[in-house]
Enzyme design. Structure first.
Site, PDB file in Angstrom:
ATOM      1  CG  ASP A  26      -2.047   0.969   1.134  1.00 11.55           C
ATOM      2  OD1 ASP A  26      -2.332   1.438   0.019  1.00 11.55           O
ATOM      3  OD2 ASP A  26      -2.657   1.266   2.175  1.00 11.55           O
ATOM      4  CG  HIS A  43       0.317   2.079  -9.460  1.00 12.45           C
ATOM      5  ND1 HIS A  43      -0.029   1.633  -8.197  1.00 12.45           N
ATOM      6  CD2 HIS A  43      -0.718   2.853  -9.890  1.00 12.45           C
ATOM      7  CE1 HIS A  43      -1.228   2.115  -7.876  1.00 12.45           C
ATOM      8  NE2 HIS A  43      -1.655   2.854  -8.889  1.00 12.45           N
ATOM      9  CG  LEU A 137       9.713 -16.986  -3.068  1.00  9.82           C
ATOM     10  CD1 LEU A 137       9.414 -17.041  -1.582  1.00  9.82           C
ATOM     11  CD2 LEU A 137      10.132 -15.574  -3.469  1.00  9.82           C
TER      12      LEU A 137
END
Length: 240
Positions: A26, A43, A137
């Protein structure tokens, strides 16, 4: 590739690392606004931060990383911002494919396909297929995702399957992706809410809030969150 000093490598080895970390990324818009820039640039900077965090999480030995990229509610934003986010996600997938394969990362996306363009769905599915046998991962992006929507979709799958009885463990198998529950949930930008993220999975997750805006969240911030996690007394409803 992130470079580490001897001191930081020792620090990582000494840390108790969560198996699964989830992040609500956020603050991209606020980061851009503070600098007098368009939200879309915030962004883009957020995408750059994500690359750092993924690489560092893999280096630290975290097995699963889930990030909240676009919610089912984000369609309410302006058409320009939504279009920019869709383009950015498609570009991100294309640009990160080499890095994902090089670092043995398994890529997956959790969320609905409604309203998502066929071209973007194809790009997602192609990378999921290409990376499915990678053993490092597992990087899971919650995209066009809502926690309530996921639970509703799981219930509908159960109804369609004709199953008459279900428990918590078997219910989890009907969620978008059957992954271990996150031990640690990180939220950036100081907001104090869950925002409809992983409502089923975070029942006993430790929550870490930082005022740092997502584009400023880096390797050191991730380590700080995990250090804080290691100080928690996790009782899961019991008493020690």
């Amino acid at each position: 590739m992130v470079q580490f000093t001897k001191r930081s490598e020792v620090k990582i080895m000494e840390m108790g690392v969560p198996n699964h970390v989830a992040i609500i990324m956020d603050g991209n818009g606020r980061w851009a606004k503070k600098r007098g820039l368009p939200r879309t640039l915030g962004h883009r900077e957020g995408a750059a931060s994500l690359r750092k965090v993924i690489t560092h999480a893999a280096k630290m030995g975290i097995k699963y990383l889930t990030v909240y990229a676009f919610s089912t509610e984000n369609w309410k934003r302006s058409q320009d911002e939504v279009s920019a986010l869709m383009f950015l996600f498609k570009t991100y997938i294309k640009n990160e494919e080499k890095n994902i394969m090089k670092n043995n990362i398994r890529f997956m996306v959790s969320g609905r396909k409604d309203n998502v363009s066929p071209a973007l769905i194809k790009a997602i599915e192609n990378l999921e297929e290409k990376s499915k046998n990678n053993t490092g991962l597992t990087f899971n992006i919650a995209f066009n995702y809502g926690g309530r929507a996921e639970i509703v979709d799981a219930v509908n799958k159960i109804i369609e399957s004709g199953v008459e009885s279900i428990d918590e463990e078997s219910f989890s198998k009907y969620l978008y992706n059957d992954l271990p529950d996150p031990e640690l949930l990180i939220r950036t930008s100081g907001e104090l809410r869950i925002s409809n993220f992983l409502l089923w999975q975070i029942a006993y997750s430790e929550i870490y809030i930082t005022d740092t805006l997502w584009p400023d969240f880096d390797e050191a911030e991730l380590e700080k969150a995990i250090e804080n996690f290691n100080k928690r007394d996790r009782r899961f409803g019991g008493v020690k």
